[in-house]
Design an enzyme around this catalytic site. Sequence first.
Site, PDB file in Angstrom:
ATOM      1  N   SER A   3       8.120   0.550   7.013  1.00  0.00           N
ATOM      2  CA  SER A   3       8.029   1.012   8.393  1.00  0.00           C
ATOM      3  C   SER A   3       6.896   1.991   8.635  1.00  0.00           C
ATOM      4  CB  SER A   3       9.361   1.639   8.799  1.00  0.00           C
ATOM      5  OG  SER A   3       9.255   3.031   8.857  1.00  0.00           O
ATOM      6  N   ASP A  56       5.439   1.485  15.521  1.00  0.00           N
ATOM      7  CA  ASP A  56       6.425   0.661  14.827  1.00  0.00           C
ATOM      8  C   ASP A  56       5.656  -0.394  14.048  1.00  0.00           C
ATOM      9  OD1 ASP A  56       9.609   0.035  15.068  1.00  0.00           O
ATOM     10  OD2 ASP A  56       8.419  -1.731  14.581  1.00  0.00           O
ATOM     11  N   ARG A  70       7.473   4.878  10.161  1.00  0.00           N
ATOM     12  CA  ARG A  70       8.065   6.198  10.416  1.00  0.00           C
ATOM     13  C   ARG A  70       7.275   7.295   9.707  1.00  0.00           C
ATOM     14  NH1 ARG A  70      13.263   4.054   7.122  1.00  0.00           N
ATOM     15  NH2 ARG A  70      12.874   2.440   8.644  1.00  0.00           N
ATOM     16  N   ARG A  90      13.374  -7.461   7.136  1.00  0.00           N
ATOM     17  CA  ARG A  90      13.384  -6.687   5.877  1.00  0.00           C
ATOM     18  C   ARG A  90      14.749  -6.778   5.237  1.00  0.00           C
ATOM     19  NH1 ARG A  90       9.914  -2.007   8.603  1.00  0.00           N
ATOM     20  NH2 ARG A  90       7.974  -3.151   8.218  1.00  0.00           N
ATOM     21  N   ASP A 107      15.539   1.409  21.913  1.00  0.00           N
ATOM     22  CA  ASP A 107      16.144   0.241  21.266  1.00  0.00           C
ATOM     23  C   ASP A 107      16.784   0.536  19.907  1.00  0.00           C
ATOM     24  OD1 ASP A 107      13.804   0.817  19.983  1.00  0.00           O
ATOM     25  OD2 ASP A 107      12.914  -1.170  20.139  1.00  0.00           O
ATOM     26  N   HIS A 108      16.335   1.594  19.235  1.00  0.00           N
ATOM     27  CA  HIS A 108      16.782   1.804  17.859  1.00  0.00           C
ATOM     28  C   HIS A 108      18.084   2.590  17.733  1.00  0.00           C
ATOM     29  CE1 HIS A 108      12.866   0.337  16.657  1.00  0.00           C
ATOM     30  NE2 HIS A 108      13.116   0.559  15.387  1.00  0.00           N
TER      31      HIS A 108
HETATM   32  C1  MIC Z   1      11.893  -0.665  10.936  1.00  0.00           C
HETATM   33  O1  MIC Z   1      12.024  -1.849  11.219  1.00  0.00           O
HETATM   34  O2  MIC Z   1      11.909  -0.219   9.782  1.00  0.00           O
HETATM   35  C2  MIC Z   1      11.689   0.318  12.075  1.00  0.00           C
HETATM   36  C3  MIC Z   1      12.911   1.127  12.178  1.00  0.00           C
HETATM   37  O3  MIC Z   1      11.526  -0.370  13.279  1.00  0.00           O
HETATM   38  C4  MIC Z   1      10.459   1.159  11.745  1.00  0.00           C
HETATM   39  C5  MIC Z   1      10.225   2.275  12.652  1.00  0.00           C
HETATM   40  C6  MIC Z   1      11.120   3.457  12.428  1.00  0.00           C
HETATM   41  O4  MIC Z   1      11.433   3.778  11.301  1.00  0.00           O
HETATM   42  O5  MIC Z   1      11.504   4.063  13.420  1.00  0.00           O
HETATM   43  C7  MIC Z   1       9.166   0.359  11.654  1.00  0.00           C
HETATM   44  O6  MIC Z   1       9.213  -0.806  11.346  1.00  0.00           O
HETATM   45  O7  MIC Z   1       8.079   0.925  11.827  1.00  0.00           O
HETATM   46 FE1  SF4 Z   2      14.028  -2.890  15.467  1.00  0.00          FE
HETATM   47 FE2  SF4 Z   2      12.400  -2.546  13.365  1.00  0.00          FE
HETATM   48 FE3  SF4 Z   2      14.493  -4.220  13.253  1.00  0.00          FE
HETATM   49 FE4  SF4 Z   2      12.445  -4.816  14.738  1.00  0.00          FE
HETATM   50  S1  SF4 Z   2      12.439  -4.591  12.541  1.00  0.00           S
HETATM   51  S2  SF4 Z   2      14.576  -5.026  15.330  1.00  0.00           S
HETATM   52  S3  SF4 Z   2      11.809  -2.850  15.530  1.00  0.00           S
HETATM   53  S4  SF4 Z   2      14.549  -2.008  13.494  1.00  0.00           S
END
Ligand code: MIC
Ligand code: SF4
Length: 758
Positions: free
Chosen positions: A646, A163, A648, A451, A98-99
């Site tokens: 996140s 995630d 990550r 965010r 999805d990312h």
């Molecule tokens: C996000 O919303 O910041 C992400 C991208 O979904 C991250 C995960 C990632 O960095 O791959 C998260 O929320 O954990």
């Molecule tokens: Fe994707 Fe993270 Fe955004 Fe949710 S918050 S849509 S998991 S990038």
Amino acid sequence: MAVAANTPLELVNGVYRRLPGRVAEGREKLGRPLTFSEKVLFNHLRDPAGQQLQRGRSYNDLDPDRVAMQDATAQMALLQFMTAGLPEVAVPSTVHCDHLIQAREDGKVDLLAALETNNEVYDFLESVSAKYGIGFWKPGSGIIHQVVLEQYAFPGGMMIGTDSHTPNAGGLGMIAIGVGGADAVDVMTGYPFNIRWPKLIGVHLTGELDGWSAAKDVILKVAEILTVKGGTGAIVEYFGPGAESLSATGKATICNMGAEIGATTSVFAYDAAMARYLKATNREAIADAADEVAQELRADPEVYDDPRGFYDEVVEIDLRDLEPLINGPHTPDRARPVSQLEHEASREGWPMTISAALVGSCTNSSYEDITRAASIARVASAKGLTARTKLMVTPGSERVRATIVRDGLLQDLEAIGAVVLANACGPCIGQWARDDVEEGDVNVIVNSYNRNFPKRNDGLASTLAFVTSPETVVALALAGRLDFDPRTDTLTNDQGDEVRLDVPVGEELPAKGFESGEAGFIPPPDDPSGIEVKVDPASDRLQVLEPFAAWDGMDFLEMPVLLKAKGKCTTDHISAAGRWLRFRGHLENISGNLFLGAINAFTGEAGTGKDQLDGQTKPFPDVAKHYHEAGVGWVAVGDENYGEGSSREHAAMEPRFRNAKAVITRSFARIHETNLKKQGVLPLTFAEPYTYDQIGEDDRISILGLADLAPELPVDARIHKPDGSTIDFQANHTMNDEQIAWFRAGGALNIIRARRTG
Ligand code: MIC
Ligand code: SF4
């Protein structure tokens, strides 16, 4: 282990069979009635009799029912898993693509482009999944948390996901916790998930939402009250009549964004709304099974009678008092009513014109969300209005997309000018080929995401992002301006008449049921013996992981301070996403983004600092590379809630790879702190917060007495000033014995390997 497109009823029944007995045991052990979270946690303890269960203190071993991973974190998680040498994963696990889909034109075109650009990574994920018995959800099938809610979540279950928004499943009564990849590897290799027994925050909801207020406003309010670190180490449990009045997907929105207050997870008890959602998503049998144990899928009555006796903190919110809220820019706890934004924007000098409006993300892309957003659009276009800014919509899943197309809802949005993007994260994570503004153009965007850290959506520090509900995003898009209150203001239509928007109306669930859309699930084959997982040594996207060196038994002496971060230092500041997502499977390449967003406390600049070896100012990743190649260990220093955001683990692996020995801060966000521990970097907090202020650009730091590192004991450290003077200080840590062992071993990969040989 067969992994299907759904959680099998047997798995759910297994959990429910244990539940009453475990709850009774829990009540006896704690000598009191239990909250809902405690029941679920107790039911998933590996050894209920032998554990301490001290809130905010003791570490406990849990056995989650499932693991979910999204493509941007799954790569590292699975590269680590592969080193375990196991034939298959120990618990049902899924990967969701999805990312990595970039929003450029529209859903179809963008998906095809992503399949081509990310071909190597998708092939890798699909073949690793097939080899190790992992279910694979291909690109286009939807955002991980929406798919999990539709297919896998169940009341009283427990899962972890790589995630931070994994807690979305709390909308269906599941304890769902976001973790780094190394934690997921523990569980996938049959080891327990180890976490501090959480504190509990109760949120008592009364009244019902009406008018323009939405579930999103509940969590924006909670974030305003508790702040971005207020949930750290705690589970947030929602209850009360207001909780029962919310749909399951509305509850999921609230739980999802609990990540923004740092909560371990958030959860609602099982109720009729959840049963309706389970039935609408073809899981009637699970609803029936849940009904059988319904009294254990909620807190004991004594808890609801006297919440303050059972939760560490109780927040009261009357849903009738909630006005539509909007938060931002730059931090998810900066909320105010939409009606007050005009005043604040003029005071702050923010542009009033909105440059883009975006609906979607894992937080807000359910059927109900889209019906509410589309209802505004439908009435608006009948009244001669169209969007006065770019409007983009990302459906949460293929199932939602197919259903909203069938029901004419996407068409309603398109009629006011919306572009429909792929069922994916898209601009929420910077996957947005934006070409209408440039760095330095101060511009405002509004979205229904979660965010709003700088650079997150379009990579531009000059973009100010505001977060609100999908219906408010659509209303603001129609106005094209921030100073519009949809409840009171009018808009001029194409005839020159002043018209008002109607109050949004939503449908909780589709009256005609959900469409399934295109099949997105690929189950692992029964016989994986012919499957080979290839990582091309010449690849710039994937790299086999080498274990980090074990600790050499020596103290860390006179290390340069690579970064002293000023203010917020989220994982987006430490390891940016957006265009860097392409390197998520290649540790060396992704280390090229280390600290690029972090603000240097000595200069106020983002992303650059002084290289102590040659005195030059350079991008942080270059300084880190230089120290690494010169064999110099270093430290990073941070302020409050360092590593917010996140899951990550790259934000911990990159410093580790580049020879960081410790990160010393005023406080940490939970997932990031654990990720540092897992990778063998010492996460320390200043015993006295003012020590942060004493650290200068040319100082060096020693960390002493490491041979005696022990749980709950502070660590001695020393600042060495350039003039030869020193300042001694103490730093705290939260490592238990096991985590100290990770540090000594040099990080999780060594542990995974040792388990294999041992
Ligand atoms: C996000 O919303 O910041 C992400 C991208 O979904 C991250 C995960 C990632 O960095 O791959 C998260 O929320 O954990
Ligand atoms: Fe994707 Fe993270 Fe955004 Fe949710 S918050 S849509 S998991 S990038």
